[in-house]
Design a protein around this motif. Structure first.
Motif: not given
Length: 184
Positions: A55-61
């Motif tokens: 599930s690719p996230p909308a945000y990433a750090v």
């Protein structure tokens, strides 16, 4: 009645945090959850890749240097899986060349450690052309210089002569710097 101070997130508040420092990523996950994000954490590139596949996230750090490789691989994979993802590359080893590479590969922004949850949230939610506000307590130039010297010193296995050679410094000057406490 107190106003809700949570930032305005999009319809998908999913956030992936990738860092091999377990204590840091756990603290950051809690802080980001308080800001309304739905966080998942990965301690390695392989874990992050699996989470992106699921599930690719909308945000990433994403930390730049991980024990099992380069965080830019995760940035590239996420950008392919989700074009609209907002990706922040976070690293303790800030360099212009790395920042350029991160942005070219698809990162939204690049922050140097120590960045707190407020800095990260501002960068994640910044509008396209607007820069996020400057950090409240940025590292001083002296501290950045000291951190860089310490990193190179450790990479040279604490060999003062080799470190001085690589930094193009006189060995005695370097010894005096290393003998002092780091600036604040």
């Amino acid at each position: 009645m107190e106003e809700d101070k949570r930032p305005a997130l999009g319809p998908d508040p999913s956030l992936l945090l990738v860092d091999d420092d377990e204590m840091f990523v756990t603290r950051l996950a809690r802080a980001m959850e308080r800001r309304g994000f739905e966080t998942r954490t990965a301690l390695s590139i392989s874990d992050a890749m699996k989470m992106i596949e699921q599930s690719p996230p909308a945000y990433a750090v994403i930390d730049l240097r991980l024990e099992d490789g380069n965080g830019l691989d995760v940035v590239e994979s996420l950008r392919e899986a989700r074009e609209d993802a907002r990706i922040i590359v976070l690293t303790g080893y800030g360099a212009i060349a790395t920042a350029v590479a991160a942005v070219k590969i698809g990162a939204t922004d690049y922050l140097s450690k120590p960045a707190d949850a407020n800095d990260i949230t501002s960068a994640l939610l910044a509008d396209g052309e607007l820069l996020p506000p400057p950090p409240e307590n940025p590292m001083s130039a002296d501290r950045v210089r000291w951190e860089h010297i310490q990193r190179v010193y450790e990479q040279c296995e604490r060999n003062v002569s080799e470190t001085a050679r690589r930094l193009h410094m006189h060995r005695r000057t370097l010894q005096r710097i290393l003998a002092k406490r780091g600036p604040r």
